[in-house]
Design a protein around this motif. Structure first.
Motif, PDB file in Angstrom:
ATOM      1  N   VAL A   1       7.087  -8.130  -8.244  1.00 25.70           N
ATOM      2  CA  VAL A   1       7.592  -8.199  -6.868  1.00 25.70           C
ATOM      3  C   VAL A   1       6.417  -8.503  -5.953  1.00 25.70           C
ATOM      4  O   VAL A   1       5.452  -7.733  -5.889  1.00 25.70           O
ATOM      5  CB  VAL A   1       8.273  -6.874  -6.455  1.00 25.70           C
ATOM      6  N   SER A   2       6.486  -9.629  -5.266  1.00 24.81           N
ATOM      7  CA  SER A   2       5.395 -10.027  -4.379  1.00 24.81           C
ATOM      8  C   SER A   2       5.531  -9.363  -3.018  1.00 24.81           C
ATOM      9  O   SER A   2       6.593  -8.830  -2.664  1.00 24.81           O
ATOM     10  CB  SER A   2       5.382 -11.547  -4.206  1.00 24.81           C
ATOM     11  N   ALA A   3       4.468  -9.426  -2.241  1.00 26.51           N
ATOM     12  CA  ALA A   3       4.493  -8.845  -0.889  1.00 26.51           C
ATOM     13  C   ALA A   3       5.517  -9.546  -0.009  1.00 26.51           C
ATOM     14  O   ALA A   3       6.170  -8.918   0.825  1.00 26.51           O
ATOM     15  CB  ALA A   3       3.101  -8.925  -0.260  1.00 26.51           C
ATOM     16  N   ALA A   4       5.689 -10.851  -0.212  1.00 29.11           N
ATOM     17  CA  ALA A   4       6.684 -11.587   0.583  1.00 29.11           C
ATOM     18  C   ALA A   4       8.094 -11.098   0.279  1.00 29.11           C
ATOM     19  O   ALA A   4       8.923 -10.949   1.186  1.00 29.11           O
ATOM     20  CB  ALA A   4       6.565 -13.085   0.300  1.00 29.11           C
TER      21      ALA A   4
ATOM     22  N   ASP B   1       1.880  -6.163  -3.513  1.00 30.52           N
ATOM     23  CA  ASP B   1       2.352  -6.654  -4.803  1.00 30.52           C
ATOM     24  C   ASP B   1       2.675  -5.464  -5.701  1.00 30.52           C
ATOM     25  O   ASP B   1       1.862  -4.537  -5.845  1.00 30.52           O
ATOM     26  CB  ASP B   1       1.282  -7.526  -5.461  1.00 30.52           C
ATOM     27  N   TYR B   2       3.862  -5.483  -6.293  1.00 29.54           N
ATOM     28  CA  TYR B   2       4.323  -4.375  -7.127  1.00 29.54           C
ATOM     29  C   TYR B   2       4.784  -4.892  -8.486  1.00 29.54           C
ATOM     30  O   TYR B   2       5.130  -6.072  -8.646  1.00 29.54           O
ATOM     31  CB  TYR B   2       5.496  -3.641  -6.476  1.00 29.54           C
ATOM     32  N   THR B   3       4.795  -3.990  -9.453  1.00 27.71           N
ATOM     33  CA  THR B   3       5.500  -4.204 -10.711  1.00 27.71           C
ATOM     34  C   THR B   3       6.663  -3.223 -10.722  1.00 27.71           C
ATOM     35  O   THR B   3       6.462  -2.019 -10.575  1.00 27.71           O
ATOM     36  CB  THR B   3       4.576  -3.968 -11.912  1.00 27.71           C
ATOM     37  N   ALA B   4       7.870  -3.746 -10.855  1.00 27.47           N
ATOM     38  CA  ALA B   4       9.082  -2.927 -10.727  1.00 27.47           C
ATOM     39  C   ALA B   4       9.730  -2.729 -12.089  1.00 27.47           C
ATOM     40  O   ALA B   4       9.699  -3.614 -12.958  1.00 27.47           O
ATOM     41  CB  ALA B   4      10.067  -3.585  -9.762  1.00 27.47           C
TER      42      ALA B   4
END
Length: 774
Positions: A540-543, A557-560
């Motif tokens: 999952v990007s910041a945008a 920035d995340y990993t979901a």
């Protein structure tokens, strides 16, 4: 070719001329090929154009500054210079110590998490909100944005409305409006009022409104400039704020009716209707019989009423219990009561969300007798409820953490005594099985303690940099057994997943808990037919986070990881409670209510977020967001290895002198006996001060083992004093508190950590490892 011709003329040999021409052609071809095939020299990284950066920052009305990894100010705009009277380097700004400390902590968080924010910073007679973002090609810059809080009250908003386009629209409807201070001076007026009062375009701000009006013998009001031949006026005063010192909203209407028809004039009613429809807040008019005459759009939205189905009486909007109170208040004000009253009522369509209803008597509003104002404060109520819930959860978490910490000491003593007794018994002895059963039950109690610490976010984590698909893979075999034959497990992984930093064992517990809950939901909805459990990981990007518009999830920035079931879903009234401790929808005896609260605690302590989304009949989805790890070089304590199952304690002999400092007598006694049996010489002290007194008389020990939290003097403080005398003395801390809490309080080099509860073997192994590495 010209050169070849010359050779031909002077040499007289066409063979020599042809050779010369061929050689020239070959040379040209080689030169062209070399130019086409030669690599282009790299341009290298482009230098930052700070003049351009400063120009872009200057385009913002907020104060902007940029600092580098070394903490140096590299760029700032003019607003920054104006606010801070120069170019100080954040976070060392001309603020109070508390504000600078908050900014310094936020800067550390921004380097670690990529973004941070601090609100309510007081600077130069302004309240600032500060946002800090990590930026740059190499993520080596911090962008500081200082946003002044421009909070305006309702009086300021009314002044802007009257003096702006809204005032023009009122004038087009024949309404002259002014905002008047309590002493009668005009604060703002729309252009039509100024033109009528002055006879020409201009401003009347600051003038006394009474001096611009006159009354005749019949009490009719006219403009002083127009005299007795002017059109009679109707004055309406709207005290839209409760404060007696607040300004009044004055409406002036032309009244062309005769004196006898002033109060019931049709033109006044039309003007009032236009006025009410233009108001930016919820207003409604009620006649003398208590029936609605008009509602504006804001009132309709606040009341949740469709324009096609407006009720006849105000009492029709509220629940049955509030009808009588509303009817009595309207009857009282319609009969001539003055001032106004505020009531908390519950709307029929939203009985759980009280709203504020203001009732005031109306005079000079044509057929209207009562003015109603409705404010839907459901959002405010929701925020209050969430704050209360968060406060309650924090209190419960502190209680759980304190109980679990004390319980860890008791479990350490129980496990230690069991290990010591097992040393004197073999598997064939009559007491061996009983002792082993006590040890097994103690380990189960330790697991429950870890759940309490996980809920309160105080468990000791052993974070590692890892990939979520690897965690899912580790437990996939277990999950297939847990799902049984009727529930199908579907696992998929996205591309480009960033690494996260978390405890793999704790993340495995998160996945298992979510999967078991999903399985129970599927089996409860369809006991015979089963269903599908889907586990999916994605980047999952910041945008994407910004597009999701989740207030509490900062853009990064995340990993979901999402867990989706095909069960019956979670009812809306239960969904907000699912992460509360001890809340369960299962039958008595079939659920502790700690599963999801443990998941929530682990995820939050790992720096992530978790959300639940469900619609009745369509299953539920739990999504966990963990920030992509960026190595910040933060120091970490060395953590002893996790507990290993052991049936028989191994004899490990050592040598040397150990100073043991522990305030709990039972833990100190067990640890002393265990270390003595291993061959060490053990000196004991019940707190830090006693330990320092002992060291003044005894020789230098080989190892210092100490609890962290103790009365009188804690472990870190004692170690600092000891290191002044023995700088290279190895230290082993033991505690039931979390690593993160210990990192904040322990800034000492060359220390190891052993989490409680621990077994005799674990204490011996940790002691041997520390002495071996010293």
């Amino acid at each position: 070719m010209a050169a070849a011709a010359v050779v031909m003329v002077f040499a007289g040999s066409w063979i020599m001329a042809a050779g010369f021409l061929a050689a020239a052609i070959v040379g040209v071809a080689i030169t062209v090929a070399w130019r086409l095939l030669a690599p282009v020299a790299g341009t290298g990284p482009r230098a930052v154009d700070w003049n351009l950066t400063r120009a872009v920052a200057g385009a913002s009305g907020d104060a902007v500054a940029i600092t580098d990894r070394a903490g140096r100010l590299v760029c700032a705009n003019d607003s920054y210079e104006l606010i801070f009277d120069g170019f100080p380097t954040p976070p060392s700004l001309p603020l109070d110590d508390e504000a600078n400390a908050a900014l310094a902590e936020a800067a550390r968080e921004a380097w670690r998490e990529g973004i941070a924010r601090v609100d309510g910073v007081e600077a130069m007679d302004a309240t600032l909100g500060v946002s800090i973002i990590r930026a740059g090609d190499e993520a080596d810059m911090l962008v500081w944005r200082f946003e002044p809080k421009r909070e305006r009250d309702r009086a300021d908003a009314a002044r802007s409305l009257i003096a702006g386009p809204t005032g023009d629209r009122l004038g087009e409807a024949g309404i002259m409006a002014a905002l008047v201070s309590p002493d009668g001076h005009v604060l703002a007026a729309n252009p039509v009022l100024a033109r009528r009062a002055l006879g020409r375009p201009g401003t009347i701000n600051g003038r006394d409104i009474v001096d611009m009006l006159m009354t005749d013998s019949r009490g009719l009001v006219r403009f002083e400039r127009e005299g007795l031949e002017g059109t009679p006026l109707r004055l309406l005063q709207v005290p839209f704020l409760d404060d007696e010192q607040a300004p009044l909203l004055v409406m002036i209407l032309d009244d062309r009716d005769d004196a006898a028809g002033i109060r019931e004039g049709a033109s006044a009613t039309e003007h009032v209707r236009s006025l009410v429809s233009l108001m930016p807040f919820g207003m409604a008019l009620v006649d003398r019989d208590g029936r609605f005459m008009q509602m504006n759009e804001s009132f309709l939205r606040a009341a949740g009423v469709d324009a096609e189905s407006i009720p006849l009486y105000p009492g029709d909007l509220v629940v049955r219990e509030d009808k009588a109170a509303v009817a009595d208040a309207i009857r009282r004000f319609a009969s001539g009561a003055t001032h106004s009253t505020d009531m908390a009522v519950r709307l029929k369509d939203h009985p759980d969300e009280p709203v504020a209803l203001t009732i005031a008597g109306a005079r000079g509003l044509g057929d209207a007798a009562v003015l109603l104002s409705l404010k839907n404060n459901s959002e405010e109520t929701r925020l209050k409820r969430e704050v209360a819930q968060a406060t309650k959860m924090q209190a419960v978490g502190q209680l759980a953490g304190g109980v679990a910490h004390d319980f860890n000491n008791i479990l350490t003593a129980i496990l230690g005594h069991c290990d010591l007794m097992l040393m004197r018994h073999s598997p064939g002895d009559s007491d061996y099985d009983d002792i082993q059963q006590i040890r097994t039950n103690s380990n189960r109690a330790a697991s429950l303690t870890r759940q309490l610490l996980a809920f309160s976010r105080q468990q000791t984590l052993r974070p590692q940099v890892l990939q979520l698909p690897d965690v899912v893979s580790e437990v996939s075999t277990l999950l297939k057994r847990l799902m049984g034959e009727t529930v199908r497990l579907d696992v998929s992984h996205g591309r480009g997943l960033g690494a996260v930093r978390a405890d793999p064992g704790q993340l495995e517990q998160v996945v298992v808990n979510l999967a078991v809950n999903a399985r129970d939901a599927i089996m409860s909805a369809n006991p015979g037919g089963g269903g599908t459990l889907t586990i999916h990981t994605r980047a999952v990007s910041a945008a994407e986070v910004r597009e999701m518009a989740i207030d509490i999830l900062p853009p990064a920035d995340y990993t979901a990881l999402s867990v989706t079931d095909t069960g019956a879903g979670i009812p809306p009234e239960i969904l907000p409670k699912i992460f509360e401790p001890f809340f369960t929808t299962k039958e008595t005896g079939k659920g502790t209510g700690l599963g999801l609260s443990t998941v929530y605690g682990i995820v939050k302590q790992s720096g992530g977020w978790i959300f639940a989304d469900s619609r009745p009949g369509q299953g539920a989805t739990f999504t966990m967001y963990l920030p992509v790890h960026a190595d910040t070089g933060a120091p970490a304590l060395r953590i002893a290895p996790p507990p290993k199952p052991a049936v028989r304690v191994r004899e490990m002999w050592g040598q040397g002198t150990i100073l043991l400092v522990e305030d709990e007598d039972m833990v100190r006694a067990v640890a002393e006996r265990a270390l003595t049996r291993q061959g060490y010489t053990v000196l004991t002290a019940e707190n830090g001060e006693v330990a320092l007194e002992l060291l003044r008389e005894a020789a230098r020990p080989d190892l210092l083992i100490s609890d962290v939290v103790m009365p009188t003097m804690d472990g870190p403080t004692m170690v600092r004093h000891v290191r002044e005398r023995y700088p290279d003395l190895p230290v082993l801390f033991m505690s039931g508190y979390a690593e993160e809490q210990l990192r904040n309080s322990i800034d000492i080099d060359n220390v190891a950590f052993l989490p409680k509860p621990f077994s005799v073997q674990q204490l011996a192994d940790a002691t041997r490892d520390v002495l071996a590495g010293a």
